[in-house]
Design a protein around this motif. Structure first.
Motif, mmCIF file in Angstrom:
data_model
loop_
_atom_site.group_PDB
_atom_site.id
_atom_site.type_symbol
_atom_site.label_atom_id
_atom_site.label_comp_id
_atom_site.label_asym_id
_atom_site.label_seq_id
_atom_site.Cartn_x
_atom_site.Cartn_y
_atom_site.Cartn_z
ATOM 1 N N PHE A 1 0.819 -1.209 0.000
ATOM 2 C CA PHE A 1 0.000 0.000 0.000
ATOM 3 C C PHE A 1 0.851 1.255 0.000
ATOM 4 C CE2 PHE A 1 -3.746 -2.250 2.293
ATOM 5 C CZ PHE A 1 -3.961 -2.992 1.142
ATOM 6 N N GLY A 2 1.970 1.206 0.726
ATOM 7 C CA GLY A 2 2.810 2.391 0.873
ATOM 8 C C GLY A 2 3.221 2.958 -0.471
ATOM 9 N N ILE A 3 3.818 2.111 -1.296
ATOM 10 C CA ILE A 3 4.323 2.608 -2.582
ATOM 11 C C ILE A 3 3.155 2.950 -3.496
ATOM 12 C CG2 ILE A 3 4.611 0.327 -3.633
ATOM 13 C CD1 ILE A 3 7.165 1.364 -4.904
ATOM 14 N N ALA A 4 2.063 2.169 -3.416
ATOM 15 C CA ALA A 4 0.879 2.458 -4.238
ATOM 16 C C ALA A 4 0.345 3.842 -3.899
ATOM 17 C CB ALA A 4 -0.194 1.403 -4.014
ATOM 18 N N ILE A 5 0.276 4.153 -2.617
ATOM 19 C CA ILE A 5 -0.279 5.431 -2.209
ATOM 20 C C ILE A 5 0.699 6.567 -2.488
ATOM 21 C CG2 ILE A 5 -1.027 6.731 -0.200
ATOM 22 C CD1 ILE A 5 -2.179 4.052 0.785
ATOM 23 N N ALA A 6 1.998 6.297 -2.312
ATOM 24 C CA ALA A 6 2.989 7.324 -2.627
ATOM 25 C C ALA A 6 2.890 7.689 -4.113
ATOM 26 C CB ALA A 6 4.387 6.824 -2.291
ATOM 27 N N TYR A 7 2.798 6.665 -4.952
ATOM 28 C CA TYR A 7 2.678 6.893 -6.391
ATOM 29 C C TYR A 7 1.386 7.671 -6.685
ATOM 30 C CZ TYR A 7 3.433 5.683 -11.348
ATOM 31 O OH TYR A 7 3.673 5.715 -12.693
ATOM 32 N N SER A 8 0.288 7.234 -6.037
ATOM 33 C CA SER A 8 -0.981 7.922 -6.254
ATOM 34 C C SER A 8 -0.888 9.377 -5.848
ATOM 35 C CB SER A 8 -2.098 7.249 -5.463
ATOM 36 O OG SER A 8 -2.184 5.903 -5.809
ATOM 37 N N THR A 9 -0.222 9.647 -4.738
ATOM 38 C CA THR A 9 -0.089 11.020 -4.274
ATOM 39 C C THR A 9 0.656 11.857 -5.313
ATOM 40 O OG1 THR A 9 0.087 10.062 -2.086
ATOM 41 C CG2 THR A 9 0.537 12.397 -2.272
ATOM 42 N N VAL A 10 1.728 11.295 -5.843
ATOM 43 C CA VAL A 10 2.476 12.018 -6.874
ATOM 44 C C VAL A 10 1.592 12.269 -8.089
ATOM 45 C CG1 VAL A 10 4.390 11.824 -8.500
ATOM 46 C CG2 VAL A 10 4.713 11.192 -6.114
ATOM 47 N N LEU A 11 0.805 11.256 -8.469
ATOM 48 C CA LEU A 11 -0.090 11.438 -9.618
ATOM 49 C C LEU A 11 -1.124 12.525 -9.330
ATOM 50 C CD1 LEU A 11 -0.842 7.817 -10.867
ATOM 51 C CD2 LEU A 11 0.468 9.575 -12.023
ATOM 52 N N ILE A 12 -1.658 12.517 -8.115
ATOM 53 C CA ILE A 12 -2.658 13.525 -7.754
ATOM 54 C C ILE A 12 -2.072 14.920 -7.868
ATOM 55 C CG2 ILE A 12 -4.001 14.453 -5.824
ATOM 56 C CD1 ILE A 12 -4.479 11.563 -4.942
ATOM 57 N N VAL A 13 -0.866 15.086 -7.325
ATOM 58 C CA VAL A 13 -0.227 16.405 -7.385
ATOM 59 C C VAL A 13 0.033 16.790 -8.836
ATOM 60 C CG1 VAL A 13 1.838 17.695 -6.777
ATOM 61 C CG2 VAL A 13 0.771 16.197 -5.100
ATOM 62 N N THR A 14 0.517 15.837 -9.631
ATOM 63 C CA THR A 14 0.758 16.110 -11.043
ATOM 64 C C THR A 14 -0.513 16.583 -11.728
ATOM 65 O OG1 THR A 14 2.242 14.220 -10.966
ATOM 66 C CG2 THR A 14 1.787 15.155 -13.121
ATOM 67 N N MET A 15 -1.600 15.854 -11.470
ATOM 68 C CA MET A 15 -2.849 16.201 -12.134
ATOM 69 C C MET A 15 -3.367 17.549 -11.663
ATOM 70 S SD MET A 15 -4.919 12.660 -12.561
ATOM 71 C CE MET A 15 -4.305 11.629 -11.275
ATOM 72 N N LEU A 16 -3.223 17.842 -10.383
ATOM 73 C CA LEU A 16 -3.664 19.139 -9.870
ATOM 74 C C LEU A 16 -2.930 20.262 -10.593
ATOM 75 C CD1 LEU A 16 -4.139 19.152 -6.000
ATOM 76 C CD2 LEU A 16 -5.771 19.720 -7.790
ATOM 77 N N LEU A 17 -1.621 20.103 -10.719
ATOM 78 C CA LEU A 17 -0.837 21.126 -11.406
ATOM 79 C C LEU A 17 -1.305 21.273 -12.852
ATOM 80 C CD1 LEU A 17 2.755 20.399 -10.070
ATOM 81 C CD2 LEU A 17 1.239 22.293 -9.494
ATOM 82 N N ALA A 18 -1.527 20.123 -13.487
ATOM 83 C CA ALA A 18 -1.961 20.163 -14.883
ATOM 84 C C ALA A 18 -3.297 20.876 -15.006
ATOM 85 C CB ALA A 18 -2.061 18.750 -15.430
ATOM 86 N N ILE A 19 -4.207 20.589 -14.066
ATOM 87 C CA ILE A 19 -5.534 21.209 -14.135
ATOM 88 C C ILE A 19 -5.423 22.711 -13.929
ATOM 89 C CG2 ILE A 19 -7.742 21.382 -12.950
ATOM 90 C CD1 ILE A 19 -7.528 18.390 -12.444
ATOM 91 N N LEU A 20 -4.600 23.127 -12.972
ATOM 92 C CA LEU A 20 -4.428 24.556 -12.737
ATOM 93 C C LEU A 20 -3.874 25.229 -13.985
ATOM 94 C CD1 LEU A 20 -3.108 24.640 -9.072
ATOM 95 C CD2 LEU A 20 -5.362 25.274 -9.955
ATOM 96 N N MET A 21 -2.929 24.545 -14.644
ATOM 97 C CA MET A 21 -2.364 25.097 -15.864
ATOM 98 C C MET A 21 -3.431 25.225 -16.942
ATOM 99 S SD MET A 21 1.368 23.451 -16.283
ATOM 100 C CE MET A 21 1.053 22.956 -17.968
ATOM 101 N N LEU A 22 -4.218 24.157 -17.090
ATOM 102 C CA LEU A 22 -5.277 24.185 -18.093
ATOM 103 C C LEU A 22 -6.233 25.329 -17.830
ATOM 104 C CD1 LEU A 22 -6.147 20.433 -18.515
ATOM 105 C CD2 LEU A 22 -5.329 21.980 -20.262
ATOM 106 N N GLN A 23 -6.563 25.497 -16.539
ATOM 107 C CA GLN A 23 -7.499 26.545 -16.180
ATOM 108 C C GLN A 23 -6.947 27.911 -16.566
ATOM 109 O OE1 GLN A 23 -8.585 25.601 -12.215
ATOM 110 N NE2 GLN A 23 -10.754 25.631 -12.695
ATOM 111 N N ALA A 24 -5.648 28.049 -16.363
ATOM 112 C CA ALA A 24 -5.035 29.327 -16.694
ATOM 113 C C ALA A 24 -5.031 29.547 -18.202
ATOM 114 C CB ALA A 24 -3.611 29.375 -16.142
ATOM 115 N N VAL A 25 -4.832 28.454 -18.962
ATOM 116 C CA VAL A 25 -4.726 28.602 -20.414
ATOM 117 C C VAL A 25 -6.104 28.797 -21.045
ATOM 118 C CG1 VAL A 25 -4.074 27.444 -22.542
ATOM 119 C CG2 VAL A 25 -2.592 27.303 -20.538
ATOM 120 N N ILE A 26 -7.028 27.901 -20.702
ATOM 121 C CA ILE A 26 -8.346 27.976 -21.334
ATOM 122 C C ILE A 26 -9.202 29.049 -20.689
ATOM 123 C CG2 ILE A 26 -10.423 26.686 -21.929
ATOM 124 C CD1 ILE A 26 -8.775 24.195 -21.986
#
Lengths: 342, 717
Positions: free
Chosen positions: B679-704
């Motif tokens: 679970f540890g590595i699965a959740i660590a990976y998920s956390t990184v993905l969540i942060v990545t996606m959040l950043l991407a969404i914020l960027m998209l919001q700024a662009v569109i």
């Protein structure tokens, strides 16, 4: 029209950006991810062949091999329980490699013989059960020692086991009990145990994990999974049933029609060698390796210390037996009730 | 029109003569085929002259179209000629693809011949034949004589046909397969379709299990209703109140949608499982028996509510925001109070949004695979049954196909119900007319009702995510809470020695996942919004069927799509397995419906007078789309891009059969770790993905960005 043209070109790019590259070996692995990665890494160091690795469960691999029959996209299938490997061999999805298996343990040689050289045995996993000692102590219930103990009323709603329709582990348990007690007796016992079962899980390793976390008191599964959980710090004890138990036979097969047959053979030779198998301990693989010289862990179950049945893979791996036993399980065990939330 | 025909037929002929007809090893863009023009890089022309005579036929159709377009004929004759040439060429192209196999030909038509999968040349020829045909169709006066419209319809139909219907055909043939591989027939089909094990209602009358079909339906109804209601509460808080912490709330409503599968389930187990924190606390405080209530209907429902409310919210916020304040002001001027205004004016105008949100929630719930797998217990639903019919101990593709048909029938039912409820009313309120009011704020009762449902929910989500992040930093979640970076290090280690080496276990799949998501998201949005545009703004024959066909892929469970793609695209004419393209395609066509729904909801609010004004000022429909409609579609576009980007990263069931050694995806990696109890590595990976996606969404919001509907969006206090 301009944008259509542009997007058409972009699409064309995707259609044609096929990045096939013949110099690699494509391995599909049904073991734990860490073990898959480590083996690929060591293989590259020792043979220089770059093995691209993807992990999939045995059921997924079998479904994929069937769908890709005649034009496979993977070269080797390594690990997982032996039954699907036997089925793949019988369905002509895999190919005999002619790799020398004379140095391996007896059961691994039998596997090779039984499949006409198509599947080679790499490990054995013994069936058993694990109980959460904190939970049983708190409830002041004596831990079980035998298969028959599991039918006792004090374990009502406390046993978890996988559904044999979805899990190979649970099918191994079903076949083990049938071989141990005879078919009628086994189904009677399974129905009695069924009255204590709180959930038939989809995945074979889920009951053990649930026992480790205290979501259930007792879980049935493979002992090497339990050793790993115990070493990680979960409060479980492992039981080898007193009547004797069955086992799975993990295998490696080469997919029929692979363009990389030579590299695939090298992979098979590597994963059955002592050098190939020993590093498993580094990543918590506690099953029994097929090479006699491969290193094992003292806490891991060994075949010598546990009473084992003479598991008949040819009979109980065959599709007809399987379908009949599973249909009867659905009727006599699941149909008899049980699996109620307490 | 003849100019367009000439252009496309020349493009097609050029492709036929110059580009490699078949797929080339190493990929088109490696351009390695340029050095091997006689063999691997051979064009259709070369192949056609050296034995593969059947390849010439489609090119002749193109040539005919080119010659005819240069002749002096009446406009109608030109159009008919184009249609005939295009259609005939396409037919021949598809026919040869299906007839000549990798080895040999069907029915021994051409004797002992062989060919590989189609490549760039074939693609260009197919595309130009299609456009020659659609241009001809527009010349016949269809689609108001607009070549852009007919071209777009043709293109989308062709894409949906090839990437939805063609693979699905493989699955549905399976439904009629007889037991034990004894050929095909209908004798077993009906009994299996209505099998009591599938439809059992025993759980209602007492002891026993309900069938997966019944379970799925009940779950989907409740999940659809629940997510729509919660999504509406959030949307109202955002647009009609002056709630101070909107930013935080926004993040919280987006979090679940960007969470990889299994993570919410795991967190719920740690909170509400038998030995979960909450359960233990209650047991200690009140001496309650620790139960396993989470494993079953309510657990799955809870997880689905957490996962899918954001989708409802994303659909609804665009709609709620888009309702013109003038309507509400008019209502208030006519002496309605705030409740009456909401009840009689605002709410009815939200109906397209509500219906679409419900439909999405309903379908998402039906197709959901991760949550029932982790939390289902003995509660079986169709999606998991289908998965295990394919990968279970006894593989039964016929059962999987039949259950898929049931699932599809339910989706169809929901779709029809939605259409009936919406009826033929107009929901357009954004018109070209001056519009500068302010939204009426909610009446106090409603406001508090929204606060009381949405805010505890938000708090619950927050707790869950704090717990997830916490879980990634401790040694053994639930048992040993010593702080550690171990999981992150295992997954994302970087070594700086003789350059930069990404040695962590997760890097490979991380990069692949991001690339594939980044490529597929804009394509998904384009296909989705283009489809929405056609559905809302254009009138053509078979529009309803067209709409349904674009919704279809969303309703099919991922597992079925995955297997269908492997079966359909592993052999010529289209050979894509083992590539990144197949992953991109599966995402485009699985996620397109969200773009379509969002686009329809947003576009049906834009009054047609805007298009008409633009057309009257001399713009063609393409310019109108680009200059008038697209700028007003900001939120819908944002929703489509965001959603498809996120789904490409988080979906699991479809990709599990399609990932290959060289193109592994993050979710399939995570599933492996979860199965292995890491679970540890699965959740660590998920956390990184969540942060990545959040950043991407914020960027998209700024662009569109946001659309400016009025000079200011204000809420009256």
């Amino acid at each position: 029209m301009k944008t259509i043209a542009i997007s058409a070109l972009a699409l064309a790019a995707f259609f044609t950006a096929n990045s096939a590259n013949a110099e690699q070996l494509n391995v599909v692995c049904s073991n734990e991810q860490a073990w898959c990665d480590l083996m690929a890494q060591n293989f590259k160091i020792d043979t220089g062949i770059d093995a691209a690795m993807v992990r999939k469960s045995t059921g997924e691999v079998l479904a994929q091999l069937r769908a890709e029959k005649g034009n496979p996209k993977v070269d080797v299938w390594w690990g997982g329980t032996g039954d699907p490997h036997i089925i793949a061999a019988n369905e002509d999805l895999t190919v005999a490699t002619g790799v020398d298996v004379s140095g391996l343990l007896g059961w691994a040689r039998n596997m090779t013989e039984m499949t006409g050289g198509r599947a080679v045995g790499v490990h054995v996993g013994l069936l058993g059960f694990a109980y959460n000692k904190e939970f049983l102590a708190e409830k002041k219930i004596a831990p079980p020692a035998c298969w028959r103990d599991l039918a006792k009323p004090e374990y009502k709603g406390e046993i978890q086991v996988a559904n044999p329709n979805s899990s190979g582990t649970a099918y191994t348990e079903l076949a083990t009990l049938v071989q141990l007690f005879g078919e009628d007796e086994a189904y009677k016992l399974l129905a009695e145990i069924g009255a204590n079962v709180n959930q038939y899980t989809k995945s074979g390793s889920a009951p053990t994990k649930a026992a480790a976390r205290g979501e259930t008191a007792i879980g049935i599964g493979f002992m090497h999974d339990m050793v790993k959980l115990k070493k990680e710090g979960f409060p479980i004890e492992i039981v080898a049933p007193c009547e004797g138990t069955g086992y799975e036979l993990g295998a490696v097969s080469v997919v029929k029609g692979t363009p990389n047959l030579e590299a695939a053979k090298k992979w098979v030779e590597y994963v059955i060698s002592a050098e190939g198998q020993s590093p498993g301990l580094e990543v918590g693989v506690y099953n029994i390796p097929s090479h006699p010289d491969a290193k094992t862990d003292p806490e891991a179950p060994s075949m010598a210390s546990i009473k084992l049945i003479d598991y008949n893979f040819a009979t109980y791996g065959a599709s007809e037996t399987r379908e009949r036993l599973l249909a009867r399980w659905e009727k006599d065990v699941k149909g008899a009730g049980g699996a109620v939330e307490n | 029109m003849t100019r367009t025909t000439r252009l496309w037929s020349s493009v097609g002929l050029a492709g036929f003569c110059l580009l490699p007809w078949y797929i080339v090893p190493g990929g088109f863009w490696s351009l390695s085929w340029l050095s091997d023009l006689g063999n691997q890089g051979a064009s259709g022309l070369v192949h056609g002259l050296t034995g593969k005579f059947w390849l010439v036929a489609p090119a002749i159709a193109l040539l005919a179209a080119l010659i005819l377009s240069g002749m002096r004929l009446s406009a109608a004759a030109h159009a008919r000629a184009s249609v005939a040439a295009g259609a005939l060429g396409l037919l021949l192209l598809v026919g040869q693809g299906l007839m000549v196999l990798r080895q040999g030909s069907r029915f021994d038509l051409f004797g002992d011949v062989s060919q590989a999968g189609m490549g760039a040349g074939a693609f260009i020829v197919a595309l130009s034949l299609l456009f020659v045909m659609t241009t001809g169709i527009s010349g016949l006066g269809k689609g108001r004589g607009d070549a852009f419209v007919t071209g777009l319809v043709g293109l989308i139909l062709a894409l949906v046909g090839v990437f939805v219907f063609y693979p699905m055909a493989f699955i549905f043939v399976q439904a009629f397969q007889l037991h034990g591989g004894a050929g095909f027939g209908v004798s077993e089909f009906l009994p299996r379709l209505f099998a009591p094990t599938t439809w059992s209602l025993q759980c209602l009358v007492g002891h026993g299990y309900c069938g997966p079909a019944v379970n799925s339906l009940a779950l989907a109804l409740l999940a659809g209703l629940g997510t729509t209601a919660l999504g509406l509460a959030f949307a109202l808080i955002f647009t009609r109140t002056s709630f101070p912490l909107k930013k935080l709330l926004r993040v919280l409503t987006v979090l679940p949608i960007i969470t990889p599968p299994f993570v919410i389930g795991l967190a719920l187990i740690l909170l509400f499982g038998r030995t979960g924190t909450v359960n233990v606390l209650l047991a200690d405080a009140f001496g309650w028996e620790k139960t396993r209530w989470l494993y079953g209907f309510w657990g799955v429902w809870l997880a689905q509510m957490l996962s899918f409310t954001p989708i409802a919210f994303l659909v609804l916020i665009g709609v709620v925001e888009g309702i013109s304040p003038s309507m509400e002001e008019a209502s208030q001027t006519l002496d309605a109070n705030r409740w009456q205004t909401f009840r009689r004016v605002s709410f009815p105008l939200m109906r397209p949004g509500l219906a679409n949100a419900f439909l999405l929630g309903f379908i998402e719930s039906l197709a959901d695979f991760g949550n029932p797998l982790v939390l289902g217990g003995n509660f079986n639903v169709l999606s998991t049954e289908i998965y295990f019919a394919i990968v279970g101990t006894v593989a039964d593709p016929a059962k999987a196909a039949i259950l898929s048909m049931i699932l599809l029938a339910m989706t169809l039912g929901a779709f029809v119900a939605q259409r009936t409820w919406l009826g033929k009313k107009s929901y357009a309120t954004v018109t070209g007319k001056a519009d500068n009011g302010q939204h009426a704020s909610l009446n106090p009762t409603l406001k508090w009702a929204c606060y009381l449902t949405a805010l505890p929910w938000a708090a619950f989500t927050l707790v869950l995510y704090v717990l997830i992040v916490f879980g990634s930093f401790v040694k053994l979640w639930g048992y040993n809470h010593a702080f550690t970076f171990e999981h992150y290090e295992k997954a994302f280690r970087i070594v700086f020695r003789n350059g930069v080496h990404f040695v962590g276990a997760a890097w490979d799949s991380y990069f692949t996942t991001l690339t594939i998501a980044a490529v597929s998201a804009p394509l998904t949005a384009i296909v989705g919004l283009a489809t929405a545009y056609l559905l809302v703004r254009q009138r053509f024959v078979g529009r309803d069927a067209f709409e349904f066909s674009t919704m279809l892929s969303f309703a099919i469970p991922g597992t079925v799509i995955g297997v269908a793609y492997v079966m359909a695209f592993n052999f010529p004419p289209i050979e894509l397995t083992g590539t990144a393209i197949i992953l991109i395609l599966v995402f485009i066509f699985r996620n397109m419906p969200v773009g379509v729904r969002g686009g329809i909801a947003a576009m049906s609010q834009l009054d047609k007078s805007l298009d008409e004004a633009s057309i009257m000022l001399g713009a063609n429909s393409f310019t109108t789309l680009r200059r008038v409609i697209l700028p007003l579609m900001g939120p819908a576009m944002l929703a489509a891009v965001t959603y498809s980007f996120v789904r490409a990263i988080t979906s699991v069931s479809a990709v599990i059969f399609l990932v290959s050694a060289r193109h592994n995806m993050a979710t399939s990696f995570i599933v492996g770790r979860v199965e292995n109890n890491e679970f540890g590595i699965a959740i660590a990976y998920s956390t990184v993905l969540i942060v990545t996606m959040l950043l991407a969404i914020l960027m998209l919001q700024a662009v569109i960005g946001r659309r400016r509907l009025r000079r200011a969006d204000r809420v009256a206090a």
